[in-house]
Design a protein around this motif. Structure first.
Motif, PDB file in Angstrom:
ATOM      1  N   ALA A 291     -18.166  22.130   0.293  1.00 29.19           N
ATOM      2  CA  ALA A 291     -16.804  22.594   0.546  1.00 29.19           C
ATOM      3  C   ALA A 291     -16.589  22.906   2.028  1.00 29.19           C
ATOM      4  O   ALA A 291     -15.545  22.578   2.601  1.00 29.19           O
ATOM      5  CB  ALA A 291     -16.518  23.830  -0.301  1.00 29.19           C
ATOM      6  N   VAL A 292     -17.567  23.554   2.655  1.00 29.27           N
ATOM      7  CA  VAL A 292     -17.459  23.876   4.083  1.00 29.27           C
ATOM      8  C   VAL A 292     -17.427  22.592   4.911  1.00 29.27           C
ATOM      9  O   VAL A 292     -16.650  22.471   5.871  1.00 29.27           O
ATOM     10  CB  VAL A 292     -18.616  24.798   4.518  1.00 29.27           C
ATOM     11  CG1 VAL A 292     -18.681  24.920   6.048  1.00 29.27           C
ATOM     12  CG2 VAL A 292     -18.446  26.190   3.888  1.00 29.27           C
ATOM     13  N   ALA A 293     -18.253  21.611   4.537  1.00 26.97           N
ATOM     14  CA  ALA A 293     -18.237  20.334   5.250  1.00 26.97           C
ATOM     15  C   ALA A 293     -16.872  19.662   5.115  1.00 26.97           C
ATOM     16  O   ALA A 293     -16.343  19.086   6.074  1.00 26.97           O
ATOM     17  CB  ALA A 293     -19.338  19.421   4.710  1.00 26.97           C
ATOM     18  N   TRP A 294     -16.284  19.735   3.922  1.00 21.93           N
ATOM     19  CA  TRP A 294     -14.954  19.158   3.682  1.00 21.93           C
ATOM     20  C   TRP A 294     -13.908  19.854   4.551  1.00 21.93           C
ATOM     21  O   TRP A 294     -13.102  19.193   5.230  1.00 21.93           O
ATOM     22  CB  TRP A 294     -14.602  19.305   2.203  1.00 21.93           C
ATOM     23  CG  TRP A 294     -13.244  18.781   1.826  1.00 21.93           C
ATOM     24  CD1 TRP A 294     -12.032  19.371   2.086  1.00 21.93           C
ATOM     25  CD2 TRP A 294     -12.942  17.578   1.117  1.00 21.93           C
ATOM     26  NE1 TRP A 294     -11.005  18.610   1.578  1.00 21.93           N
ATOM     27  CE2 TRP A 294     -11.532  17.505   0.986  1.00 21.93           C
ATOM     28  CE3 TRP A 294     -13.723  16.568   0.571  1.00 21.93           C
ATOM     29  CZ2 TRP A 294     -10.912  16.461   0.328  1.00 21.93           C
ATOM     30  CZ3 TRP A 294     -13.094  15.523  -0.076  1.00 21.93           C
ATOM     31  CH2 TRP A 294     -11.698  15.478  -0.193  1.00 21.93           C
ATOM     32  N   ALA A 295     -13.918  21.200   4.528  1.00 19.38           N
ATOM     33  CA  ALA A 295     -12.926  21.971   5.288  1.00 19.38           C
ATOM     34  C   ALA A 295     -13.091  21.743   6.785  1.00 19.38           C
ATOM     35  O   ALA A 295     -12.102  21.645   7.527  1.00 19.38           O
ATOM     36  CB  ALA A 295     -13.053  23.448   4.947  1.00 19.38           C
ATOM     37  N   ALA A 296     -14.343  21.650   7.250  1.00 24.06           N
ATOM     38  CA  ALA A 296     -14.589  21.431   8.681  1.00 24.06           C
ATOM     39  C   ALA A 296     -14.136  20.041   9.102  1.00 24.06           C
ATOM     40  O   ALA A 296     -13.532  19.869  10.179  1.00 24.06           O
ATOM     41  CB  ALA A 296     -16.076  21.621   8.978  1.00 24.06           C
ATOM     42  N   ARG A 297     -14.407  19.046   8.288  1.00 26.09           N
ATOM     43  CA  ARG A 297     -13.990  17.681   8.623  1.00 26.09           C
ATOM     44  C   ARG A 297     -12.476  17.599   8.737  1.00 26.09           C
ATOM     45  O   ARG A 297     -11.942  16.914   9.623  1.00 26.09           O
ATOM     46  CB  ARG A 297     -14.502  16.698   7.569  1.00 26.09           C
ATOM     47  CG  ARG A 297     -14.212  15.239   7.912  1.00 26.09           C
ATOM     48  CD  ARG A 297     -14.794  14.285   6.892  1.00 26.09           C
ATOM     49  NE  ARG A 297     -14.131  14.387   5.594  1.00 26.09           N
ATOM     50  CZ  ARG A 297     -14.368  13.561   4.572  1.00 26.09           C
ATOM     51  NH1 ARG A 297     -15.283  12.602   4.692  1.00 26.09           N
ATOM     52  NH2 ARG A 297     -13.733  13.712   3.430  1.00 26.09           N
ATOM     53  N   ALA A 298     -11.778  18.314   7.860  1.00 32.36           N
ATOM     54  CA  ALA A 298     -10.317  18.298   7.903  1.00 32.36           C
ATOM     55  C   ALA A 298      -9.783  18.890   9.200  1.00 32.36           C
ATOM     56  O   ALA A 298      -8.681  18.540   9.636  1.00 32.36           O
ATOM     57  CB  ALA A 298      -9.755  19.075   6.710  1.00 32.36           C
ATOM     58  N   ARG A 299     -10.570  19.780   9.826  1.00 33.44           N
ATOM     59  CA  ARG A 299     -10.162  20.403  11.092  1.00 33.44           C
ATOM     60  C   ARG A 299     -10.857  19.780  12.297  1.00 33.44           C
ATOM     61  O   ARG A 299     -10.702  20.270  13.418  1.00 33.44           O
ATOM     62  CB  ARG A 299     -10.460  21.907  11.042  1.00 33.44           C
ATOM     63  CG  ARG A 299      -9.671  22.651   9.975  1.00 33.44           C
ATOM     64  CD  ARG A 299     -10.108  24.123   9.891  1.00 33.44           C
ATOM     65  NE  ARG A 299      -9.765  24.851  11.101  1.00 33.44           N
ATOM     66  CZ  ARG A 299      -8.621  25.475  11.302  1.00 33.44           C
ATOM     67  NH1 ARG A 299      -7.682  25.446  10.361  1.00 33.44           N
ATOM     68  NH2 ARG A 299      -8.386  26.138  12.420  1.00 33.44           N
ATOM     69  N   GLY A 300     -11.638  18.714  12.076  1.00 31.79           N
ATOM     70  CA  GLY A 300     -12.328  18.047  13.179  1.00 31.79           C
ATOM     71  C   GLY A 300     -13.435  18.872  13.783  1.00 31.79           C
ATOM     72  O   GLY A 300     -13.721  18.760  14.985  1.00 31.79           O
ATOM     73  N   MET A 301     -14.109  19.686  12.969  1.00 26.05           N
ATOM     74  CA  MET A 301     -15.139  20.593  13.455  1.00 26.05           C
ATOM     75  C   MET A 301     -16.527  20.165  12.993  1.00 26.05           C
ATOM     76  O   MET A 301     -16.687  19.509  11.960  1.00 26.05           O
ATOM     77  CB  MET A 301     -14.903  22.012  12.925  1.00 26.05           C
ATOM     78  CG  MET A 301     -13.779  22.768  13.577  1.00 26.05           C
ATOM     79  SD  MET A 301     -13.691  24.442  12.873  1.00 26.05           S
ATOM     80  CE  MET A 301     -12.490  25.168  13.986  1.00 26.05           C
ATOM     81  N   ARG A 302     -17.521  20.583  13.746  1.00 26.79           N
ATOM     82  CA  ARG A 302     -18.912  20.420  13.353  1.00 26.79           C
ATOM     83  C   ARG A 302     -19.240  21.391  12.227  1.00 26.79           C
ATOM     84  O   ARG A 302     -18.761  22.531  12.220  1.00 26.79           O
ATOM     85  CB  ARG A 302     -19.800  20.697  14.561  1.00 26.79           C
ATOM     86  CG  ARG A 302     -21.293  20.598  14.292  1.00 26.79           C
ATOM     87  CD  ARG A 302     -22.078  21.100  15.501  1.00 26.79           C
ATOM     88  NE  ARG A 302     -23.519  20.995  15.260  1.00 26.79           N
ATOM     89  CZ  ARG A 302     -24.425  21.728  15.904  1.00 26.79           C
ATOM     90  NH1 ARG A 302     -24.021  22.615  16.829  1.00 26.79           N
ATOM     91  NH2 ARG A 302     -25.714  21.583  15.640  1.00 26.79           N
ATOM     92  N   ALA A 303     -20.053  20.946  11.281  1.00 26.43           N
ATOM     93  CA  ALA A 303     -20.502  21.821  10.198  1.00 26.43           C
ATOM     94  C   ALA A 303     -21.999  21.650  10.014  1.00 26.43           C
ATOM     95  O   ALA A 303     -22.481  20.529   9.831  1.00 26.43           O
ATOM     96  CB  ALA A 303     -19.778  21.497   8.898  1.00 26.43           C
ATOM     97  N   VAL A 304     -22.738  22.772  10.071  1.00 22.51           N
ATOM     98  CA  VAL A 304     -24.183  22.760   9.850  1.00 22.51           C
ATOM     99  C   VAL A 304     -24.470  23.564   8.591  1.00 22.51           C
ATOM    100  O   VAL A 304     -24.185  24.766   8.537  1.00 22.51           O
ATOM    101  CB  VAL A 304     -24.950  23.347  11.047  1.00 22.51           C
ATOM    102  CG1 VAL A 304     -26.459  23.227  10.798  1.00 22.51           C
ATOM    103  CG2 VAL A 304     -24.554  22.643  12.341  1.00 22.51           C
ATOM    104  N   ILE A 305     -25.029  22.901   7.588  1.00 21.65           N
ATOM    105  CA  ILE A 305     -25.256  23.529   6.290  1.00 21.65           C
ATOM    106  C   ILE A 305     -26.755  23.782   6.117  1.00 21.65           C
ATOM    107  O   ILE A 305     -27.564  22.849   6.181  1.00 21.65           O
ATOM    108  CB  ILE A 305     -24.753  22.631   5.142  1.00 21.65           C
ATOM    109  CG1 ILE A 305     -23.355  22.063   5.456  1.00 21.65           C
ATOM    110  CG2 ILE A 305     -24.785  23.392   3.832  1.00 21.65           C
ATOM    111  CD1 ILE A 305     -22.287  23.101   5.714  1.00 21.65           C
ATOM    112  N   CYS A 306     -27.122  25.041   5.882  1.00 17.65           N
ATOM    113  CA  CYS A 306     -28.522  25.427   5.731  1.00 17.65           C
ATOM    114  C   CYS A 306     -28.845  25.576   4.245  1.00 17.65           C
ATOM    115  O   CYS A 306     -28.135  26.268   3.517  1.00 17.65           O
ATOM    116  CB  CYS A 306     -28.790  26.740   6.459  1.00 17.65           C
ATOM    117  SG  CYS A 306     -28.379  26.668   8.227  1.00 17.65           S
ATOM    118  N   MET A 307     -29.927  24.920   3.821  1.00 17.92           N
ATOM    119  CA  MET A 307     -30.277  24.884   2.407  1.00 17.92           C
ATOM    120  C   MET A 307     -31.789  25.029   2.232  1.00 17.92           C
ATOM    121  O   MET A 307     -32.555  24.731   3.148  1.00 17.92           O
ATOM    122  CB  MET A 307     -29.819  23.554   1.784  1.00 17.92           C
ATOM    123  CG  MET A 307     -28.396  23.159   2.154  1.00 17.92           C
ATOM    124  SD  MET A 307     -27.864  21.571   1.471  1.00 17.92           S
ATOM    125  CE  MET A 307     -27.346  22.104  -0.156  1.00 17.92           C
TER     126      MET A 307
END
Length: 335
Positions: free
Chosen positions: A81-97
């Motif tokens: 979801a964060v990756a989706w929201a960031a892409r919509a705003r043209g932002m980098r998203a780093v997801i830690c798992m």
């Protein structure tokens, strides 16, 4: 810090047209089994496949255009979801798992343009890395549950459910870190104080359940589960969700892996729904009789459609499933 219905109403305006309006449908098969009307809120119909989009969009909307990017820890769907929201705003998203997250969820995040960092064997390890990225690289952290904007976003589900069916008497919510349960319970009880809201978790590695019993945040050993998205800690510095779940949930029940297995089969064969194990928690609680006095109409939330498809296929075709050192024995579905 206190959340109110006003925060959820504000979130509803943010997500409108992007992550709202998922169907609330009857489940004739479950009605036949339980003797009362059962309703399913299909958050699995969200564009990225899970309810987490609501909270992520609400949190991302508060960022300034100058923000260099976002980070979070996730067991899968929050990261997506964060990756989706960031892409919509043209932002980098780093997801830690952590290493326990199924590969299918890692691949789903990368497909949305998110960067994935695999760290340690627990949600707490991933959370520590997310905090480091926020501190050292200036990324904005969007927590998976213990955040007012995220909780308010998830709470919009409760608003929609009670708007569609004000007569709901029992509301079952999958329970992990508590962002969904806290938000939905706050919204539902603000609309109808008489509705009974019950959190449902697995019976192994359920951090929120252990924390509620202890009266404080506690760590638990994370183990592989069919309901993998219910895993992970609640954070030893939990600010919001523990207290909200304590004050707003009427009961908490736990279900076994065998019960989740059966519930996933029922969801698939009776409701024709591809769903993760966590989504079947409400079904499992009802079918096992673990919910006392489940007055109808009963509603539950089908939270996401992003399972590990190999495991999902094994479940619905009645095969054994290996979860770490545990084997859930297969059985072909039949009434």
């Amino acid at each position: 810090m206190t959340l109110t219905l006003a925060d959820i109403l504000s979130a509803a305006r943010v997500v409108r047209g992007q992550a709202d309006g998922t169907p609330l449908v009857p489940s004739p098969g479950m009605e036949e089994r339980t003797g009362g009307e059962v309703l399913l809120k299909l958050e699995s119909m969200q564009p990225m496949g899970a309810f987490k989009l609501r909270g992520a969009l609400n949190a991302a909307a508060a960022l300034t255009p100058e923000a260099p990017g976002v980070t979070c820890c996730s067991t899968g769907n929050h990261g997506r979801a964060v990756a989706w929201a960031a892409r919509a705003r043209g932002m980098r998203a780093v997801i830690c798992m952590s290493n326990l997250v199924p590969q299918a969820k890692v691949d789903g995040i990368r497909a949305l343009g998110g960067e994935v960092k695999i760290v340690g064997r627990s949600q707490d390890d991933a959370a520590a890395e997310s905090r480091r990225l926020a501190d050292e690289e200036g990324l904005t952290e969007i927590p998976p549950f213990d955040d007012p904007l995220v909780i308010a976003g998830q709470g919009t589900i409760g608003l929609e459910m009670l708007a569609a069916r004000p007569d709901i008497r029992t509301l079952l919510v999958p329970l992990s870190g508590g962002g969904l349960a806290a938000g939905v319970a706050l919204a539902a009880k603000a609309v109808n104080p008489g509705v009974r809201v019950i959190g449902v978790s697995m019976d192994r590695g359920a951090a929120m359940v252990a924390s509620l019993e202890a009266g404080r945040p506690v760590e638990v050993e994370e183990v592989a589960s069919l309901a993998d998205s219910l895993g992970g800690g609640i954070g030893l510095e939990n600010r919001l969700t523990l207290a909200m779940c304590r004050d707003l949930l009427d009961d908490v029940v736990q279900v076994t892996e065998d019960e989740i297995y059966t519930a996933m089969q029922v969801l698939y064969w009776e409701d024709r729904i591809v769903a993760e194990g966590a989504c079947a928690a409400g079904h499992a609680a009802l079918l096992s009789g673990r919910v006392r006095d489940a007055a109808a109409p009963v509603a539950t939330i089908v939270t996401g459609r992003n399972p590990d498809m190999d495991i999902f296929t094994r479940v619905v075709t009645g095969q054994d499933v290996t979860l770490g050192d545990m084997i859930v024995k297969g059985r072909v579905y039949g009434r």
